[in-house]
Scaffold this active site. Structure first.
Site, PDB file in Angstrom:
ATOM      1  CE  LYS A   1      -4.759   8.174   4.731  1.00  0.00           C
ATOM      2  NZ  LYS A   1      -3.392   7.921   5.208  1.00  0.00           N
TER       3      LYS A   1
ATOM      4  CG  HIS B   1      -3.065   4.218   1.331  1.00  0.00           C
ATOM      5  ND1 HIS B   1      -3.497   3.635   2.504  1.00  0.00           N
ATOM      6  CD2 HIS B   1      -2.785   5.506   1.624  1.00  0.00           C
ATOM      7  CE1 HIS B   1      -3.481   4.554   3.468  1.00  0.00           C
ATOM      8  NE2 HIS B   1      -3.057   5.690   2.960  1.00  0.00           N
TER       9      HIS B   1
ATOM     10  CD  GLU C   1      -3.376  -0.785   1.609  1.00  0.00           C
ATOM     11  OE1 GLU C   1      -3.639   0.406   1.853  1.00  0.00           O
ATOM     12  OE2 GLU C   1      -4.180  -1.714   1.769  1.00  0.00           O
TER      13      GLU C   1
END
Length: 250
Positions: free
Chosen positions: A169, A142, A85
């Protein structure tokens, strides 16, 4: 959108909270970076412990985290980002779990980052330990290659909420302007549905607007640079404060 309070910072209320990353590889570099923040205006600190050269030595990790805790009253987010990530960590799942467990039990940080693409068992175990020790959990994902389809991003965000994250997130890489605008629209939509604060960003220079517009779109934290950047597209903290104040509305 629900507010998540960490120390005296209310994440999800008012302007996006500014988080400054520390990416030092040694104790000296880490403390120098922290000290360089002294006259800056910001809300949170992220310790990117995956950059730390002694990551495999839990006692050394705990020692530097205790030093940071003594040196600042700011809320501390602990992140050990995996290589898959975009981070530096090559720890096995077992070593990663043990590291985060010991950090939580030491109570020297206020928040931990857990990658939502980990196994559900792994996520539940660490989240439970964190919550029993008054530590907030940011679940993250991510993608440094693309901006996935909206349905995929929604699915990941909703999983974070279901897995009892305190904050969700998502960070993605845009291929064009439409990707950036799509993420902004999706952030607004999801921030109005969720029971937890949401943090999103479109990375790189192309996605810079996503780091500034959180008060409008519903992204509760923005990551800026005080020393070294931890991800592409981060904006200097002084510039970020000016931009956020200019866009602020009561």
């Amino acid at each position: 959108m629900k507010v998540c309070q960490v120390r005296n910072v209310k994440i999800g209320e008012g302007k996006p909270k500014i988080c400054l990353p520390i990416v030092g590889t040694t104790d000296k570099e880490i403390m120098e970076q922290l000290n360089s923040f002294e006259n800056l205006k910001y809300d949170l600190i992220e310790i990117r412990i995956d950059f730390y050269q002694d990551l495999n030595d839990i006692q050394k990790v705990l020692s530097i985290l205790r030093d940071i805790r003594v040196a600042t009253v700011k809320p501390i987010l602990l992140t050990c980002r995996s290589q898959k990530e975009g981070g530096q960590s090559t720890l096995s799942n077992e070593d990663y779990k043990e590291l985060l467990r010991e950090i939580i039990l030491a109570r020297c940080v206020d928040m931990i980052d857990i990658e939502v693409m980990s196994s559900d068992y792994f996520i539940s175990l660490l989240t439970g330990i964190a919550h029993r020790n008054n530590t907030k959990v940011i679940m993250s994902n991510h993608d440094f290659a693309q901006t996935p389809d909206n349905d995929i991003i929604k699915e990941r965000i909703l999983k974070m909420e279901k897995m009892e994250a305190d904050i969700a997130k998502i960070a993605v890489m845009p291929q064009n302007k439409k990707d950036v605008m799509r993420l902004l629209d999706l952030t607004l939509e999801m921030s109005e549905q969720l029971s937890i604060p949401l943090v999103t960003m479109s990375m790189g220079e192309l996605g810079g607007i996503s780091r500034m517009s959180g008060e409008l779109t519903g992204s509760a934290i923005t990551f800026a640079t005080g020393a070294k950047a931890s991800a592409p597209g981060q904006i200097n903290v002084n510039d970020m404060n000016i931009i956020l104040e200019a866009l602020h509305h009561d």
